[in-house]
Design a protein around this motif. Structure first.
Motif, PDB file in Angstrom:
ATOM      1  N   ALA A 198       0.835  -1.214   0.000  1.00  0.00           N
ATOM      2  CA  ALA A 198       0.000   0.000   0.000  1.00  0.00           C
ATOM      3  C   ALA A 198       0.864   1.256   0.000  1.00  0.00           C
ATOM      4  O   ALA A 198       0.535   2.251  -0.664  1.00  0.00           O
ATOM      5  CB  ALA A 198      -0.932  -0.008   1.215  1.00  0.00           C
TER       6      ALA A 198
ATOM      7  N   LEU B 102       1.825   2.364  -3.416  1.00  0.00           N
ATOM      8  CA  LEU B 102       0.769   3.106  -4.105  1.00  0.00           C
ATOM      9  C   LEU B 102       0.694   4.544  -3.602  1.00  0.00           C
ATOM     10  O   LEU B 102       0.586   5.477  -4.394  1.00  0.00           O
ATOM     11  CB  LEU B 102      -0.585   2.399  -3.905  1.00  0.00           C
ATOM     12  N   SER B 103       0.791   4.726  -2.276  1.00  0.00           N
ATOM     13  CA  SER B 103       0.724   6.088  -1.721  1.00  0.00           C
ATOM     14  C   SER B 103       1.893   6.919  -2.235  1.00  0.00           C
ATOM     15  O   SER B 103       1.732   8.098  -2.565  1.00  0.00           O
ATOM     16  CB  SER B 103       0.801   6.064  -0.191  1.00  0.00           C
TER      17      SER B 103
ATOM     18  N   GLY C 240      -1.706  -4.478  -1.747  1.00  0.00           N
ATOM     19  CA  GLY C 240      -1.861  -3.162  -1.125  1.00  0.00           C
ATOM     20  C   GLY C 240      -3.105  -2.448  -1.610  1.00  0.00           C
ATOM     21  O   GLY C 240      -3.624  -1.563  -0.920  1.00  0.00           O
ATOM     22  N   GLY C 241      -3.603  -2.825  -2.776  1.00  0.00           N
ATOM     23  CA  GLY C 241      -4.813  -2.221  -3.321  1.00  0.00           C
ATOM     24  C   GLY C 241      -6.049  -3.058  -3.033  1.00  0.00           C
ATOM     25  O   GLY C 241      -7.098  -2.844  -3.617  1.00  0.00           O
TER      26      GLY C 241
ATOM     27  N   PRO D 131      -9.734  -2.574   2.034  1.00  0.00           N
ATOM     28  CA  PRO D 131      -9.175  -1.780   3.142  1.00  0.00           C
ATOM     29  C   PRO D 131      -9.639  -2.254   4.525  1.00  0.00           C
ATOM     30  O   PRO D 131      -8.856  -2.222   5.479  1.00  0.00           O
ATOM     31  CB  PRO D 131      -9.677  -0.365   2.872  1.00  0.00           C
TER      32      PRO D 131
ATOM     33  N   THR E 169      -7.083  -3.616   7.449  1.00  0.00           N
ATOM     34  CA  THR E 169      -7.098  -2.979   8.767  1.00  0.00           C
ATOM     35  C   THR E 169      -7.365  -4.000   9.865  1.00  0.00           C
ATOM     36  O   THR E 169      -6.707  -3.999  10.917  1.00  0.00           O
ATOM     37  CB  THR E 169      -8.183  -1.874   8.801  1.00  0.00           C
TER      38      THR E 169
ATOM     39  N   LEU F 242      -5.780   4.097   9.491  1.00  0.00           N
ATOM     40  CA  LEU F 242      -5.207   3.040   8.657  1.00  0.00           C
ATOM     41  C   LEU F 242      -6.170   2.666   7.540  1.00  0.00           C
ATOM     42  O   LEU F 242      -5.772   2.558   6.372  1.00  0.00           O
ATOM     43  CB  LEU F 242      -4.878   1.810   9.517  1.00  0.00           C
ATOM     44  N   GLU F 243      -7.430   2.506   7.898  1.00  0.00           N
ATOM     45  CA  GLU F 243      -8.403   2.123   6.869  1.00  0.00           C
ATOM     46  C   GLU F 243      -8.512   3.210   5.797  1.00  0.00           C
ATOM     47  O   GLU F 243      -8.611   2.904   4.601  1.00  0.00           O
ATOM     48  CB  GLU F 243      -9.775   1.838   7.507  1.00  0.00           C
TER      49      GLU F 243
ATOM     50  N   HIS G  60      -6.108   5.272   4.871  1.00  0.00           N
ATOM     51  CA  HIS G  60      -4.897   5.180   4.049  1.00  0.00           C
ATOM     52  C   HIS G  60      -5.032   4.025   3.038  1.00  0.00           C
ATOM     53  O   HIS G  60      -4.739   4.191   1.849  1.00  0.00           O
ATOM     54  CB  HIS G  60      -3.675   4.967   4.950  1.00  0.00           C
ATOM     55  N   LEU G  61      -5.507   2.880   3.521  1.00  0.00           N
ATOM     56  CA  LEU G  61      -5.647   1.718   2.632  1.00  0.00           C
ATOM     57  C   LEU G  61      -6.735   1.961   1.579  1.00  0.00           C
ATOM     58  O   LEU G  61      -6.638   1.491   0.452  1.00  0.00           O
ATOM     59  CB  LEU G  61      -5.955   0.454   3.438  1.00  0.00           C
ATOM     60  N   ARG G  62      -7.753   2.732   1.984  1.00  0.00           N
ATOM     61  CA  ARG G  62      -8.812   3.056   1.030  1.00  0.00           C
ATOM     62  C   ARG G  62      -8.257   3.939  -0.103  1.00  0.00           C
ATOM     63  O   ARG G  62      -8.571   3.743  -1.282  1.00  0.00           O
ATOM     64  CB  ARG G  62      -9.955   3.783   1.763  1.00  0.00           C
TER      65      ARG G  62
ATOM     66  N   ALA H 274      -5.152   3.975  -1.105  1.00  0.00           N
ATOM     67  CA  ALA H 274      -4.282   3.127  -1.926  1.00  0.00           C
ATOM     68  C   ALA H 274      -5.127   2.319  -2.915  1.00  0.00           C
ATOM     69  O   ALA H 274      -4.816   2.239  -4.102  1.00  0.00           O
ATOM     70  CB  ALA H 274      -3.464   2.195  -1.031  1.00  0.00           C
TER      71      ALA H 274
END
Lengths: 288, 288
Positions: A199, A202-203, A229-230, A233, A237, B273-274, B276-278, B280
């Motif tokens: 992830a 990607l960020s 990573g994609g 979510p 988590t 965290l969620e 951030h992952l969202r 990504a």
């Protein structure tokens, strides 16, 4: 004796209960029915119960726990948070004489939450999945050839452990046993921490000044490295939350390795870098 | 007018020279011959020249640069180190009146090395490849649908740039133009730095106490995330060496992103965290 016959004998011809009819629960239902085992499903919503019946995932389905009452074995195929913080409704709905197994991907917190509250419990992690979720996601043969990890604490009845193994074998999975803490550290390394590593890639590529050009130039290598990573979510988590210690430890180890690589580049140590990459290349087949 | 016809006209019916007959050079040869363009190959070893002829990669092949003498266009499909530090033999072997294009994956150092030493030069990066290398690696259609990046400096003759574009179009590639520095930063982000990110994952999982169990449990997610880190070590090192600045900058940005993720986990900020992952997850389709 085939593995299916052994399982049927151990069940005494009675049905297996499945709680949760998503990817894992639905796939368990399909395979068990194929083996000649009746499957009774306890679902949260009436529409799920109906659809599970229509898809042939189960022989009986209901939103009432009574559907489980004749089951000598009940499989909890629920999201991790519902295993780690089980509702009273769940705990009270399980038949007290049944062997209960969970299918969660983190084992220590599940054992802490369930072991003392259920008379007979074996913790299990079938390491199989697809990107799908929900009642449409279950597929036949999901567990074949995949690890079926049991993490016994030593308090289990040997017959219960034998049934838990027998189930994995009948599903043609690769049955493994280890302690829960080792399991959680290992899955942090190869599954939960890598989600964050992927992830962050990607960020970084998104936040960069040259992001638009990077998007135009990205190829299959970037797609592969960022696949996990994609992903979902909520799931990522939940893994990090339930395996917090394992993830943090693996992540700190990872950050040290990456910093070593950065130092090799910044000090122009190309021989050292090639050696590190050579070791990585040599290590990979062991994980495939 | 088709793209092939335009290319043939621009070449005046004369052959294209290819220096290096590995994956990129061999694939260029196959596609150009298919378009009706004669291809003359300059190889380092006699066995390569023979094999390239036998495989139909070229119409003529030799270890002597005379083979290039009638070529109005010569493509340098050589390893990056031979482009960044070109031998005198290479520079003297190129016909002085030809347009020369390189096919290297880093552009600033190649321009620095070649632009002032060759009368007519256009830098190009065809972003295509397979895991194979050597004279057996070339395949037809390698460039179709893939980026064909030109990084002009402004010193090129417009007709030379038009020929360079025409070549990419005839190969059915997606022709893009940008400055060399932007190119190098973008490929650092999506290709060169991710090799290190991916390799560090293998090193971490290998060095860990629970490595043996991790090996038994690793699945397709780990395989995907480590594919590029387990690739050719010489190539990974060469990329980092030739794109050192871009890689270091991308790696430092990456380390900051990863540290942010670690802080979210260690501070139990599950909403953060969620989120951030969202982000990504939402970003990934842009890179596919």
């Amino acid at each position: 004796m085939t593995t299916a016959t052994e399982l049927l004998q151990r069940l005494g011809g009675r049905p297996v209960g499945v709680v949760g009819l998503g990817l894992i629960g639905g796939s368990l239902g399909l395979d068990l029915r194929q083996l000649g085992v009746a499957v009774h499903g306890w679902a949260h919503r009436p529409a799920t119960a109906e659809r599970a019946l229509a898809r042939g995932l189960v022989d009986q389905a209901s939103v009432h726990p009574q559907v489980l009452q004749d089951c000598p074995l009940v499989l909890l195929a629920l999201p991790l948070d519902q295993l780690v913080s089980p509702s009273l409704q769940l705990l009270q709905g399980l038949p007290p004489e049944a062997l209960v197994m969970d299918m969660g991907s983190v084992k220590r917190p599940v054992l802490l939450a369930l072991q003392d509250r259920l008379p007979r419990f074996v913790a299990c992690h079938p390491m199989a999945g697809t990107a799908s979720a929900g009642v449409e996601a279950g597929v036949a043969g999901l567990f074949a050839g995949r690890p079926w990890v049991l993490t016994p604490t030593g308090q289990e009845d040997p017959e219960d452990l034998a049934l838990a193994r027998s189930l994995g074998e009948a599903l043609e999975a690769v049955v493994l046993e280890c302690d829960a803490a080792s399991h959680d550290r290992a899955v942090a390394l190869i599954s939960h921490m890598p989600v964050l590593v992927s992830a962050a890639l990607l960020s970084t590529a998104t936040a960069a000044e040259s992001s638009a050009l990077a998007q135009a130039l990205a190829s299959s290598g970037f797609a592969d490295t960022t696949r996990i990573g994609g992903g979902n979510p909520q799931l990522g988590t939940l893994m990090a939350r339930c395996n917090r210690e394992g993830v943090l430890r693996a992540l700190e180890d990872y950050q040290r390795q990456l910093e070593q690589l950065r130092c090799l580049v910044s000090s122009d140590n190309w021989e050292g870098l090639e050696q590190h990459l050579r070791s990585a290349q040599a290590a990979r087949p062991g994980f495939l």
